[in-house]
Design an enzyme around this catalytic site. Structure first.
Site, PDB file in Angstrom:
ATOM      1  N   SER A   1       0.829  -1.208   0.000  1.00  0.00           N
ATOM      2  CA  SER A   1       0.000   0.000   0.000  1.00  0.00           C
ATOM      3  C   SER A   1       0.862   1.257   0.000  1.00  0.00           C
ATOM      4  O   SER A   1       1.957   1.268   0.581  1.00  0.00           O
ATOM      5  CB  SER A   1      -0.861  -0.003   1.271  1.00  0.00           C
ATOM      6  OG  SER A   1      -1.446   1.260   1.474  1.00  0.00           O
TER       7      SER A   1
ATOM      8  N   TYR B   1      -2.173  -1.362  10.850  1.00  0.00           N
ATOM      9  CA  TYR B   1      -2.470  -1.952   9.530  1.00  0.00           C
ATOM     10  C   TYR B   1      -1.366  -1.590   8.542  1.00  0.00           C
ATOM     11  O   TYR B   1      -0.785  -2.445   7.873  1.00  0.00           O
ATOM     12  CB  TYR B   1      -3.836  -1.468   8.996  1.00  0.00           C
ATOM     13  CG  TYR B   1      -3.880  -1.461   7.497  1.00  0.00           C
ATOM     14  CD1 TYR B   1      -4.049  -2.639   6.783  1.00  0.00           C
ATOM     15  CD2 TYR B   1      -3.697  -0.272   6.767  1.00  0.00           C
ATOM     16  CE1 TYR B   1      -4.028  -2.642   5.400  1.00  0.00           C
ATOM     17  CE2 TYR B   1      -3.669  -0.259   5.388  1.00  0.00           C
ATOM     18  CZ  TYR B   1      -3.838  -1.447   4.705  1.00  0.00           C
ATOM     19  OH  TYR B   1      -3.799  -1.452   3.337  1.00  0.00           O
TER      20      TYR B   1
ATOM     21  N   LYS C   1       2.125  -3.709   6.395  1.00  0.00           N
ATOM     22  CA  LYS C   1       2.562  -3.670   4.986  1.00  0.00           C
ATOM     23  C   LYS C   1       4.055  -3.356   4.919  1.00  0.00           C
ATOM     24  O   LYS C   1       4.801  -3.960   4.148  1.00  0.00           O
ATOM     25  CB  LYS C   1       1.763  -2.617   4.204  1.00  0.00           C
ATOM     26  CG  LYS C   1       0.276  -2.893   4.116  1.00  0.00           C
ATOM     27  CD  LYS C   1      -0.026  -4.144   3.314  1.00  0.00           C
ATOM     28  CE  LYS C   1      -1.499  -4.436   3.200  1.00  0.00           C
ATOM     29  NZ  LYS C   1      -1.784  -5.755   2.628  1.00  0.00           N
TER      30      LYS C   1
HETATM   31  C1  UD1 Z   1      -7.042   4.442   3.645  1.00  0.00           C
HETATM   32  C2  UD1 Z   1      -5.966   4.145   4.658  1.00  0.00           C
HETATM   33  C3  UD1 Z   1      -4.839   3.416   3.970  1.00  0.00           C
HETATM   34  C4  UD1 Z   1      -5.367   2.170   3.268  1.00  0.00           C
HETATM   35  C5  UD1 Z   1      -6.467   2.552   2.286  1.00  0.00           C
HETATM   36  C6  UD1 Z   1      -7.118   1.350   1.649  1.00  0.00           C
HETATM   37  C7  UD1 Z   1      -6.040   5.888   6.411  1.00  0.00           C
HETATM   38  C8  UD1 Z   1      -5.345   7.044   7.010  1.00  0.00           C
HETATM   39  N1  UD1 Z   1      -5.476   5.361   5.296  1.00  0.00           N
HETATM   40  O1  UD1 Z   1      -6.498   5.345   2.683  1.00  0.00           O
HETATM   41  O2  UD1 Z   1      -3.869   3.052   4.929  1.00  0.00           O
HETATM   42  O3  UD1 Z   1      -4.323   1.512   2.573  1.00  0.00           O
HETATM   43  O4  UD1 Z   1      -7.483   3.276   2.990  1.00  0.00           O
HETATM   44  O5  UD1 Z   1      -7.957   0.675   2.517  1.00  0.00           O
HETATM   45  O6  UD1 Z   1      -7.074   5.448   6.883  1.00  0.00           O
HETATM   46  N2  UD1 Z   1     -13.023  10.381   3.432  1.00  0.00           N
HETATM   47  C9  UD1 Z   1     -14.081  11.165   3.849  1.00  0.00           C
HETATM   48  N3  UD1 Z   1     -15.185  10.552   4.396  1.00  0.00           N
HETATM   49  C10 UD1 Z   1     -15.272   9.190   4.531  1.00  0.00           C
HETATM   50  C11 UD1 Z   1     -14.187   8.390   4.095  1.00  0.00           C
HETATM   51  C12 UD1 Z   1     -13.084   9.024   3.569  1.00  0.00           C
HETATM   52  O7  UD1 Z   1     -14.037  12.383   3.751  1.00  0.00           O
HETATM   53  O8  UD1 Z   1     -16.295   8.700   5.040  1.00  0.00           O
HETATM   54  C13 UD1 Z   1     -11.852  11.017   2.810  1.00  0.00           C
HETATM   55  C14 UD1 Z   1     -10.575  10.808   3.600  1.00  0.00           C
HETATM   56  O9  UD1 Z   1     -10.375  11.863   4.504  1.00  0.00           O
HETATM   57  C15 UD1 Z   1      -9.530  10.803   2.479  1.00  0.00           C
HETATM   58  C16 UD1 Z   1     -10.283  10.287   1.261  1.00  0.00           C
HETATM   59  O10 UD1 Z   1     -11.665  10.409   1.559  1.00  0.00           O
HETATM   60  O11 UD1 Z   1      -9.113  12.116   2.206  1.00  0.00           O
HETATM   61  C17 UD1 Z   1      -9.974   8.847   0.955  1.00  0.00           C
HETATM   62  O12 UD1 Z   1     -10.186   8.093   2.143  1.00  0.00           O
HETATM   63  P1  UD1 Z   1     -10.127   6.491   2.162  1.00  0.00           P
HETATM   64  O13 UD1 Z   1     -10.971   5.957   1.089  1.00  0.00           O
HETATM   65  O14 UD1 Z   1     -10.388   6.053   3.559  1.00  0.00           O
HETATM   66  O15 UD1 Z   1      -8.611   6.185   1.759  1.00  0.00           O
HETATM   67  P2  UD1 Z   1      -7.230   6.705   2.418  1.00  0.00           P
HETATM   68  O16 UD1 Z   1      -7.455   7.393   3.685  1.00  0.00           O
HETATM   69  O17 UD1 Z   1      -6.475   7.436   1.380  1.00  0.00           O
END
Ligand code: UD1
Length: 342
Positions: free
Chosen positions: A127, A152, A156
Site C-alpha cells: 500500500s 495496519y 505492509k
Molecule cells: C485508507 C488508509 C490506507 C489504506 C487505504 C485502503 C487511512 C489514514 N489510510 O487510505 O492506509 O491503505 O485506505 O484501505 O485510513 N473520506 C471522507 N469521508 C469518509 C471516508 C473518507 O471524507 O467517510 C476522505 C478521507 O479523509 C480521504 C479520502 O476520503 O481524504 C480517501 O479516504 P479512504 O478511502 O479512507 O482512503 P485513504 O485514507 O487514502
C-alpha cells in the site's frame, strides 16, 4: 496447459477482480480464503463473468498444518499472489495484535510453505500507506518509506522488510510488491465489486451506500487542507486496472524478466482528485444529490498523495485505461445490483 496460480484472499475486493483477469488470461486459479471479510458467493460471481469456477480452499493461513497441506496439494502452482489480510485502519489502531498476528503470520506461513514446495514466485499486496507523509509529489518508489500511522499500514511495511530479508538468502524467492494507491470501482459487468462488512471505512463505498440510502450522511473529513478546495487529494485507481497490473507483474516473474529478486512498483494513475471532486463527479454521473457534511479532520489522513507511475509503465508495460467517471459509474452499478439482489 495453463499455469496454476494460488491467490490468497481471492474472494476479497482486489483479489476477486484479479482472479477474473487471471482466468481471462488463461491461468488456472486456486483461491485460498477464510471468508473472514468476504463471501463464498464471490466464486459464483467470478464464474458468471469468466465462465469458470475457480478452485477454492477454505482455510485460515494462520493455521500452519492446513496451510502446509494446501501448498502440498497445489505444489504444481507456479506463483502465489498474496492478498489475504485485514485492512481496516481504525480497527487496527484499536486492536494492533489482531492485525500483527493475522497479517504477519499468514504472510510468514504462506512464504514458508510455498517455498517448501518449490513455488518461488510471489506477488505482495502492499500500500502507498508505507510512504507516510510524503516529502515530494508525485511519489516515486525511491521515496523513503516511513513508519505508517496505523498498525495496519505497519504490517505492509514490515511485510516488505520480510521480503527484502528473504531474497537475500538462498531461498530462490522472486517477489514483486505492489503499492496500491486508492482502488475504487467495480467490474463493468456489475457482477463483482467491493462489499465491506459493516460500516465502510473508505470513501467510495461510503458514497455509494449513502446514495443507496443505507447510510444517512457522508462525513467529509476536513476542508481546511492546503489543496484546491481544502479537501485531501488521492490517486484513485480503477480496480480492474489494478487487477490487470497483477497479471503483468506475474508475467514479468514467470518470464524471468526481473532486474532484482524483489521489485517494488507504485500502482496509481498519477492523477490526484479531491474528496469534493469525487462527490461532485458522483452527483453528475448518477444524478443523485449526496447528503454530506464537512466535519473534523480524520486523524492520520495525509493532505496529498499521488503516484509517479513511470516505473510500472516502463517495467510492467502497464498503464491505467479507465478514468474517474468509469470508476464511479461502475461502483454505482455494483451498488444498485446489490440492492436488487436483496
Ligand atoms: C485508507 C488508509 C490506507 C489504506 C487505504 C485502503 C487511512 C489514514 N489510510 O487510505 O492506509 O491503505 O485506505 O484501505 O485510513 N473520506 C471522507 N469521508 C469518509 C471516508 C473518507 O471524507 O467517510 C476522505 C478521507 O479523509 C480521504 C479520502 O476520503 O481524504 C480517501 O479516504 P479512504 O478511502 O479512507 O482512503 P485513504 O485514507 O487514502
Amino acid at each position: 496447459m495453463s499455469q496454476k496460480i494460488i491467490v490468497t484472499g481471492g474472494c476479497g475486493y482486489i483479489g476477486s477482480h484479479t482472479v477474473v483477469e487471471l482466468i481471462l488470461n488463461n491461468f488456472e486459479v486456486v483461491i485460498i480464503d477464510d471468508l473472514s471479510n468476504s463471501n463464498k458467493k464471490t466464486l459464483e460471481r467470478i464464474e458468471k463473468i469468466t465462465g469458470k469456477l475457480p478452485s477454492f480452499e477454505f482455510l485460515d493461513l494462520k493455521n500452519e498444518e492446513e496451510t502446509k497441506s494446501a501448498f502440498k496439494k497445489h505444489k504444481d502452482a507456479v506463483a502465489v499472489i498474496h492478498f489475504a489480510a485485514f485492512k481496516a485502519v481504525a480497527e487496527s489502531v484499536k486492536n494492533p495484535l489482531m492485525y500483527y498476528k493475522n497479517n504477519l503470520l499468514s504472510l510468514i506461513n504462506t512464504l514458508e510453505f510455498q517455498l517448501e514446495q518449490g513455488i518461488n514466485n510471489f506477488i505482495f499486496s502492499s500500500s502507498a500507506t508505507v510512504y507516510g507523509v510524503p516529502e515530494e509529489l508525485p511519489i516515486t518508489e525511491e521515496n523513503e518509506v516511513q513508519r505508517p500511522f496505523s498498525p495496519y499500514g505497519n504490517t505492509k511495511k514490515i511485510a516488505e522488510e520480510v521480503l527484502e530479508d528473504l531474497v537475500k538468502t538462498a531461498s530462490n524467492l522472486s517477489a514483486i510488491s505492489l503499492r496500491y494507491f486508492n482502488p475504487i470501482g467495480a467490474h463493468e459487468s456489475g457482477f463483482l465489486g467491493e462489499l465491506p462488512n459493516g460500516t465502510p471505512n473508505n470513501l467510495m463505498p461510503y458514497i455509494t451506500q449513502t446514495a443507496a440510502g443505507i447510510r444517512k450522511e457522508l462525513q467529509v473529513y476536513g476542508n481546511d487542507y492546503d489543496t484546491k478546495d481544502g479537501t485531501p487529494i488521492r490517486d484513485y485507481i480503477h480496480v480492474v486496472d489494478l487487477a490487470e497490473a497483477h497479471v503483468k507483474a506475474l508475467q514479468r516473474l514467470l518470464n524471468n524478466e526481473q532486474n532484482k529478486p524483489l521489485e517494488i512498483y507504485n500502482l496509481g494513475t498519477g492523477n490526484g482528485s479531491s474528496v469534493l471532486e469525487i462527490i461532485k463527479s458522483f452527483e453528475k454521473i448518477t444524478n443523485i444529490s449526496l447528503n454530506y457534511k464537512i466535519v473534523e479532520r480524520r486523524p492520520g489522513d495525509v493532505e496529498k498523495l499521488y503516484a509517479n507511475t513511470a516505473l510500472a509503465k516502463d517495467k510492467l508495460n502497464w498503464e491505467c485505461k479507465r478514468g474517474i467517471d468509469e470508476m464511479i459509474a461502475s461502483s454505482w452499478k455494483w451498488e444498485e445490483n446489490l440492492k436488487k439482489e436483496q
